[in-house]
Design a protein around this motif. Structure first.
Motif, PDB file in Angstrom:
ATOM      1  N   UNK A 105      11.928 -18.553   4.786  1.00  0.00           N
ATOM      2  CA  UNK A 105      11.261 -18.710   3.493  1.00  0.00           C
ATOM      3  C   UNK A 105      10.990 -17.411   2.743  1.00  0.00           C
ATOM      4  N   UNK A 106      11.458 -16.278   3.255  1.00  0.00           N
ATOM      5  CA  UNK A 106      11.191 -15.009   2.571  1.00  0.00           C
ATOM      6  C   UNK A 106      12.121 -13.900   3.057  1.00  0.00           C
ATOM      7  N   UNK A 107      12.274 -12.908   2.214  1.00  0.00           N
ATOM      8  CA  UNK A 107      12.914 -11.645   2.600  1.00  0.00           C
ATOM      9  C   UNK A 107      11.859 -10.565   2.386  1.00  0.00           C
ATOM     10  N   UNK A 108      11.637  -9.755   3.407  1.00  0.00           N
ATOM     11  CA  UNK A 108      10.600  -8.730   3.359  1.00  0.00           C
ATOM     12  C   UNK A 108      11.215  -7.384   3.712  1.00  0.00           C
ATOM     13  N   UNK A 109      10.918  -6.364   2.916  1.00  0.00           N
ATOM     14  CA  UNK A 109      11.376  -5.004   3.219  1.00  0.00           C
ATOM     15  C   UNK A 109      10.155  -4.110   3.398  1.00  0.00           C
ATOM     16  N   UNK A 110      10.317  -3.128   4.249  1.00  0.00           N
ATOM     17  CA  UNK A 110       9.262  -2.177   4.570  1.00  0.00           C
ATOM     18  C   UNK A 110       9.805  -0.784   4.300  1.00  0.00           C
ATOM     19  N   UNK A 111       8.976   0.060   3.695  1.00  0.00           N
ATOM     20  CA  UNK A 111       9.364   1.448   3.436  1.00  0.00           C
ATOM     21  C   UNK A 111       8.398   2.358   4.185  1.00  0.00           C
ATOM     22  N   UNK A 112       8.944   3.316   4.902  1.00  0.00           N
ATOM     23  CA  UNK A 112       8.113   4.194   5.723  1.00  0.00           C
ATOM     24  C   UNK A 112       7.474   5.314   4.899  1.00  0.00           C
ATOM     25  N   UNK A 113       8.235   5.882   3.979  1.00  0.00           N
ATOM     26  CA  UNK A 113       7.755   7.008   3.186  1.00  0.00           C
ATOM     27  C   UNK A 113       8.132   6.785   1.727  1.00  0.00           C
ATOM     28  N   UNK A 114       7.155   6.936   0.837  1.00  0.00           N
ATOM     29  CA  UNK A 114       7.439   6.733  -0.579  1.00  0.00           C
ATOM     30  C   UNK A 114       6.680   7.725  -1.437  1.00  0.00           C
ATOM     31  N   UNK A 115       7.173   7.926  -2.668  1.00  0.00           N
ATOM     32  CA  UNK A 115       6.571   8.885  -3.584  1.00  0.00           C
ATOM     33  C   UNK A 115       5.925   8.239  -4.791  1.00  0.00           C
ATOM     34  N   UNK A 116       5.832   6.918  -4.834  1.00  0.00           N
ATOM     35  CA  UNK A 116       5.221   6.232  -5.962  1.00  0.00           C
ATOM     36  C   UNK A 116       3.760   5.904  -5.653  1.00  0.00           C
ATOM     37  N   UNK A 117       2.984   5.630  -6.697  1.00  0.00           N
ATOM     38  CA  UNK A 117       1.596   5.212  -6.504  1.00  0.00           C
ATOM     39  C   UNK A 117       1.600   3.766  -6.043  1.00  0.00           C
ATOM     40  N   UNK A 118       0.947   3.463  -4.921  1.00  0.00           N
ATOM     41  CA  UNK A 118       0.977   2.089  -4.419  1.00  0.00           C
ATOM     42  C   UNK A 118       0.270   1.131  -5.371  1.00  0.00           C
ATOM     43  N   UNK A 119       0.735  -0.115  -5.406  1.00  0.00           N
ATOM     44  CA  UNK A 119       0.111  -1.096  -6.295  1.00  0.00           C
ATOM     45  C   UNK A 119      -1.249  -1.529  -5.760  1.00  0.00           C
ATOM     46  N   UNK A 120      -2.056  -2.073  -6.635  1.00  0.00           N
ATOM     47  CA  UNK A 120      -3.334  -2.638  -6.232  1.00  0.00           C
ATOM     48  C   UNK A 120      -3.082  -4.072  -5.781  1.00  0.00           C
ATOM     49  N   UNK A 121      -3.522  -4.383  -4.566  1.00  0.00           N
ATOM     50  CA  UNK A 121      -3.382  -5.726  -4.020  1.00  0.00           C
ATOM     51  C   UNK A 121      -4.781  -6.231  -3.722  1.00  0.00           C
ATOM     52  N   UNK A 122      -5.137  -7.365  -4.288  1.00  0.00           N
ATOM     53  CA  UNK A 122      -6.476  -7.915  -4.098  1.00  0.00           C
ATOM     54  C   UNK A 122      -6.770  -8.108  -2.611  1.00  0.00           C
ATOM     55  N   UNK A 123      -7.917  -7.604  -2.172  1.00  0.00           N
ATOM     56  CA  UNK A 123      -8.341  -7.738  -0.788  1.00  0.00           C
ATOM     57  C   UNK A 123      -7.664  -6.772   0.171  1.00  0.00           C
ATOM     58  N   UNK A 124      -6.964  -5.787  -0.351  1.00  0.00           N
ATOM     59  CA  UNK A 124      -6.215  -4.844   0.485  1.00  0.00           C
ATOM     60  C   UNK A 124      -6.693  -3.420   0.201  1.00  0.00           C
ATOM     61  N   UNK A 125      -6.948  -2.660   1.251  1.00  0.00           N
ATOM     62  CA  UNK A 125      -7.325  -1.272   1.065  1.00  0.00           C
ATOM     63  C   UNK A 125      -6.150  -0.490   0.485  1.00  0.00           C
ATOM     64  N   UNK A 126      -6.429   0.493  -0.340  1.00  0.00           N
ATOM     65  CA  UNK A 126      -5.376   1.274  -1.000  1.00  0.00           C
ATOM     66  C   UNK A 126      -4.419   1.912   0.002  1.00  0.00           C
ATOM     67  N   UNK A 127      -4.932   2.361   1.155  1.00  0.00           N
ATOM     68  CA  UNK A 127      -4.059   3.017   2.131  1.00  0.00           C
ATOM     69  C   UNK A 127      -3.140   2.032   2.859  1.00  0.00           C
ATOM     70  N   UNK A 128      -3.356   0.726   2.674  1.00  0.00           N
ATOM     71  CA  UNK A 128      -2.504  -0.302   3.285  1.00  0.00           C
ATOM     72  C   UNK A 128      -1.564  -0.941   2.273  1.00  0.00           C
TER      73      UNK A 128
END
Length: 198
Positions: A105-128
């Motif tokens: 039911x989904x395709x999920x990708x994970x990135x180990x290192x990135x240079x962009x500002x992470x998005x705001x996700x409701x209920x999620x700490x910024x570092x996650x």
């Protein structure tokens, strides 16, 4: 009475305050927009906003930032499955910085290192935030989850190769991973320099 002027210490504080305000204004004006991929000096996974805009029509003046037009229709393009697409459900890009998993039911990708500002996700700490992106037939979105550890034994999906499993198509490009739902056309692109959803 003697007339008092500003002391040198007060003048110095005023000058410092003015410089701090000017610095803040410059930072706010030049802060990068991470809603689309941006140029990166990291080579393999550089992505540009211009390429993203050309590929999915980003930048259209319809005022819809979520991939839907004002009349409720999706901006997601029809998906053509490339001839010769593989059938991998777990893979990594040649850089080793991005890996993906396709389930029923989904395709999920994970990135180990990135240079962009992470998005705001409701209920999620910024570092996650910013490490995981997922697409279902209903749409694409970032997913909460802390810094990842890459699983061992993943198959490398070479650049310009694609894989299909169930309803999902993922492509390995030098501009990052692109995954989408074949039936709805919704998807995401993730790269060291930025992300986009469509």
């Amino acid at each position: 009475m003697a007339q008092r002027g500003l002391t040198p210490a007060v003048i110095a504080l005023i000058v410092i305050d003015a410089l701090l305000v000017l610095t803040l204004v410059i930072i706010l004006i030049t802060w990068p927009n991470t809603s689309t991929p941006q140029a990166s000096t990291s080579g393999d996974e550089s992505a540009t906003a211009e390429a993203a805009a050309a590929e999915d029509g980003a930048g259209d003046d319809d005022g819809a930032a979520d991939g839907e037009s004002p009349d409720g229709e999706t901006d997601a393009a029809e998906v053509d499955v490339p001839e010769g697409a593989l059938d991998l459900t777990d893979f990594q890009l040649p850089s080793g910085n991005i890996w993906c998993e396709i389930t029923g039911d989904a395709a999920t990708c994970v990135i180990e290192s990135f240079g962009f500002s992470p998005p705001t996700i409701e209920g999620c700490d910024a570092e996650d935030s910013g490490y995981r992106w997922q697409v279902t037939a209903d749409g694409a979105t970032p997913v909460c989850g802390g810094p990842p550890e890459q699983p061992e034994g993943l198959t490398e999906l070479a650049y310009d190769e694609a894989t299909v499993a169930g309803d999902f198509l993922c492509e390995s490009t030098e501009d990052g991973a692109i995954c989408r739902s074949i039936t709805s056309g919704h998807g995401f692109q993730i790269a060291r320099g930025g992300t986009r959803t469509f």
